[in-house]
Design a protein around this motif. Structure first.
Motif, PDB file in Angstrom:
ATOM      1  N   LYS A 105      -2.061  -1.148  -3.943  1.00  0.00           N
ATOM      2  CA  LYS A 105      -3.023  -0.108  -3.721  1.00  0.00           C
ATOM      3  C   LYS A 105      -2.281   1.174  -3.319  1.00  0.00           C
ATOM      4  CE  LYS A 105      -6.694  -3.272  -2.354  1.00  0.00           C
ATOM      5  NZ  LYS A 105      -7.809  -3.467  -1.367  1.00  0.00           N
ATOM      6  N   VAL A 131      -2.869   4.595  -1.294  1.00  0.00           N
ATOM      7  CA  VAL A 131      -3.541   5.123  -0.093  1.00  0.00           C
ATOM      8  C   VAL A 131      -3.725   6.643   0.053  1.00  0.00           C
ATOM      9  CG1 VAL A 131      -3.612   5.198   2.437  1.00  0.00           C
ATOM     10  CG2 VAL A 131      -2.673   3.002   1.291  1.00  0.00           C
ATOM     11  N   ALA A 149      -5.877   6.682   6.829  1.00  0.00           N
ATOM     12  CA  ALA A 149      -4.839   5.874   6.229  1.00  0.00           C
ATOM     13  C   ALA A 149      -4.695   4.547   6.989  1.00  0.00           C
ATOM     14  CB  ALA A 149      -3.532   6.636   6.129  1.00  0.00           C
ATOM     15  N   LEU A 159       0.776  -1.187  -0.055  1.00  0.00           N
ATOM     16  CA  LEU A 159      -0.006   0.107   0.106  1.00  0.00           C
ATOM     17  C   LEU A 159       0.834   1.455  -0.006  1.00  0.00           C
ATOM     18  CD1 LEU A 159      -1.999  -2.157   0.844  1.00  0.00           C
ATOM     19  CD2 LEU A 159      -2.848  -0.761   2.603  1.00  0.00           C
ATOM     20  N   VAL A 169       1.369   4.914   0.405  1.00  0.00           N
ATOM     21  CA  VAL A 169       0.717   6.070   1.323  1.00  0.00           C
ATOM     22  C   VAL A 169       0.923   7.473   0.624  1.00  0.00           C
ATOM     23  CG1 VAL A 169       0.387   6.790   3.451  1.00  0.00           C
ATOM     24  CG2 VAL A 169       0.864   4.403   3.253  1.00  0.00           C
ATOM     25  N   ILE A 227      -7.437   2.107   6.207  1.00  0.00           N
ATOM     26  CA  ILE A 227      -7.328   1.540   4.970  1.00  0.00           C
ATOM     27  C   ILE A 227      -6.454   0.144   5.243  1.00  0.00           C
ATOM     28  CG2 ILE A 227      -6.350   1.721   2.839  1.00  0.00           C
ATOM     29  CD1 ILE A 227      -7.301   4.460   2.806  1.00  0.00           C
ATOM     30  N   PHE A 228      -5.453   0.378   6.136  1.00  0.00           N
ATOM     31  CA  PHE A 228      -4.563  -0.932   6.512  1.00  0.00           C
ATOM     32  C   PHE A 228      -5.393  -2.046   7.027  1.00  0.00           C
ATOM     33  CE2 PHE A 228      -1.407   1.726   5.246  1.00  0.00           C
ATOM     34  CZ  PHE A 228      -0.211   0.974   4.596  1.00  0.00           C
ATOM     35  N   GLU A 273      -7.688  -3.463   4.655  1.00  0.00           N
ATOM     36  CA  GLU A 273      -6.911  -4.564   3.990  1.00  0.00           C
ATOM     37  C   GLU A 273      -6.749  -5.884   4.643  1.00  0.00           C
ATOM     38  OE1 GLU A 273      -5.045  -5.718   0.179  1.00  0.00           O
ATOM     39  OE2 GLU A 273      -6.022  -3.891   0.830  1.00  0.00           O
TER      40      GLU A 273
END
Length: 276
Positions: free
Chosen positions: A230, A232, A209, A163, A165, A212-213, A216
Motif C-alpha cells: 500500500k 501511505v 500516517a 506500506l 510512506v 494508517i498503520f 492495517e
C-alpha cells in the motif's frame, strides 16, 4: 493484541506507539541504549534495549504482530551503501526471521516512497505496481529488503503488509527535513532559504500516517500468499512552495521565504504523488 515494534523512538514509530496504546494494544518496543523518543510517549511501553538483529525471542514469543519502522539513513541523513545494507537489509531480515521463528504471523513493514525513484516521473499518481528505480543507498537498501520480504512471506505463509510512506511531516521529525526547519525559522523570525519549490509532493501529517498503520493491523483481508502493498499518503498533490507558504502563514512568520535562494539537488525528483 500485543505488538513488537522496532524503531519505536523514531519519528513515525513514536506516533504509532502512542496511537497503539490509545487503541488498547500492548506494546513491546525496541530501542537502542542511547535512544530518546522523538516526542513524548503518553504511556510507557515495555522497553527492550538492543539493536536490530539481536536476540529478542523471549519478548517476541508472546506477541501477536511485529511492526517494523527501524531504518537507517532516512533522507536527508547521510549514509553509506555499506551502512544502509547492514541495518536495512541484513539486520532487518534477521529480526523478521526471528519474529517468524517466535510464532509471529502478522508483520507490517514501513517502506519508503523513494523506492519508486526515477519511475515516479512516468506517473501522475504512482500505483503500487510501478517499477522500483531507487536512487541512493537508503532507497536501494529498502528495495532490497522489499524483495527479500516477498520471498520470506511465500516461504513461511506469513500475513505481511508493506506500506510505502510518502512525505510525512510533523512533530519529532529530523530537523534537517523541510517542515521542522521551516518551523524553526518561522518561530525565530528568520528568513528561510529554499529552492523554487516546484517539486510536487503528497504531504501527509505523521499522525494520519500512524493511523494508517493502526488500520492495517485491524485489516482482516490480508492473506499469507502474497505481501499486501500500500501507499501511505493523501492522494493530494501540492508543490513544496504551496506547502511552505501555508505553514509560513500559519505560524505568522515575520521573516521571508527566500524562494530560489538554493538550487535543486542534482538528482531531484520533481513529482512524487501516490495513487491511493
Amino acid at each position: 493484541m500485543k505488538i513488537f515494534v522496532t524503531g519505536a523512538t523514531g519519528f513515525l514509530g513514536t506516533h504509532f506507539v502512542n496511537q497503539a496504546h490509545s487503541n488498547d494494544y500492548e506494546v513491546v518496543a525496541l530501542r537502542r541504549s542511547n535512544s530518546i523518543p522523538r516526542i513524548k510517549i503518553t504511556k510507557e511501553p515495555i522497553w527492550v534495549e538492543g539493536n536490530l538483529g539481536d536476540k529478542f525471542q523471549s519478548y517476541m514469543r508472546d506477541c501477536d504482530a511485529l511492526v517494523h519502522f527501524a531504518s537507517y539513513g532516512v533522507t536527508p541523513q547521510p549514509v553509506t551503501l555499506e551502512e544502509a545494507f547492514y541495518w536495512n537489509v541484513t539486520q532487518s531480515m534477521k529480526t523478521l526471521e526471528m519474529a517468524i521463528e517466535s510464532g509471529i504471523d502478522r508483520i507490517i513493514i514501513a517502506g519508503s516512497a523513494l523506492e519508486y525513484g526515477l519511475s515516479s516521473i512516468n506517473h501522475e499518481f504512482i500505483p503500487v505496481t510501478a517499477n522500483l528505480e531507487p536512487v541512493g543507498p537508503y532507497a536501494i537498501s529498502k528495495v532490497c529488503l522489499y524483495f527479500l520480504v516477498n520471498q520470506l512471506c511465500l516461504e513461511n505463509h506469513v500475513k505481511m503488509s508493506y506500506l510505502r510512506v510518502f512525505s510525512a511531516f510533523g512533530e519529532g521529525q529530523y530537523m534537517g527535513n523541510l517542515w521542522p526547519s521551516l518551523k524553526a525559522s518561522a518561530l525565530k523570525g528568520e528568513d528561510f532559504n529554499m529552492t523554487l519549490g516546484e517539486q510536487v509532493r503528497d504531504f501527509i501529517c505523521v499522525d494520519k500516517a500512524a493511523r494508517i498503520f493502526i488500520d492495517e493491523l485491524k485489516c482482516g483481508n490480508v492473506n499469507d500468499k502474497e505481501v499486501q502493498i500500500k501507499n501511505v499518503g493523501t492522494g493530494v498533490s501540492q508543490t513544496v512552495l504551496e506547502f511552505s507558504k501555508y505553514w509560513w502563514d500559519y505560524w505568522n512568520a515575520s521573516g521571508n521565504l527566500m524562494v530560489g535562494s538554493i538550487p535543486y539537488r542534482s538528482n531531484e525528483i520533481m513529482r512524487m504523488v501516490p495513487k491511493i
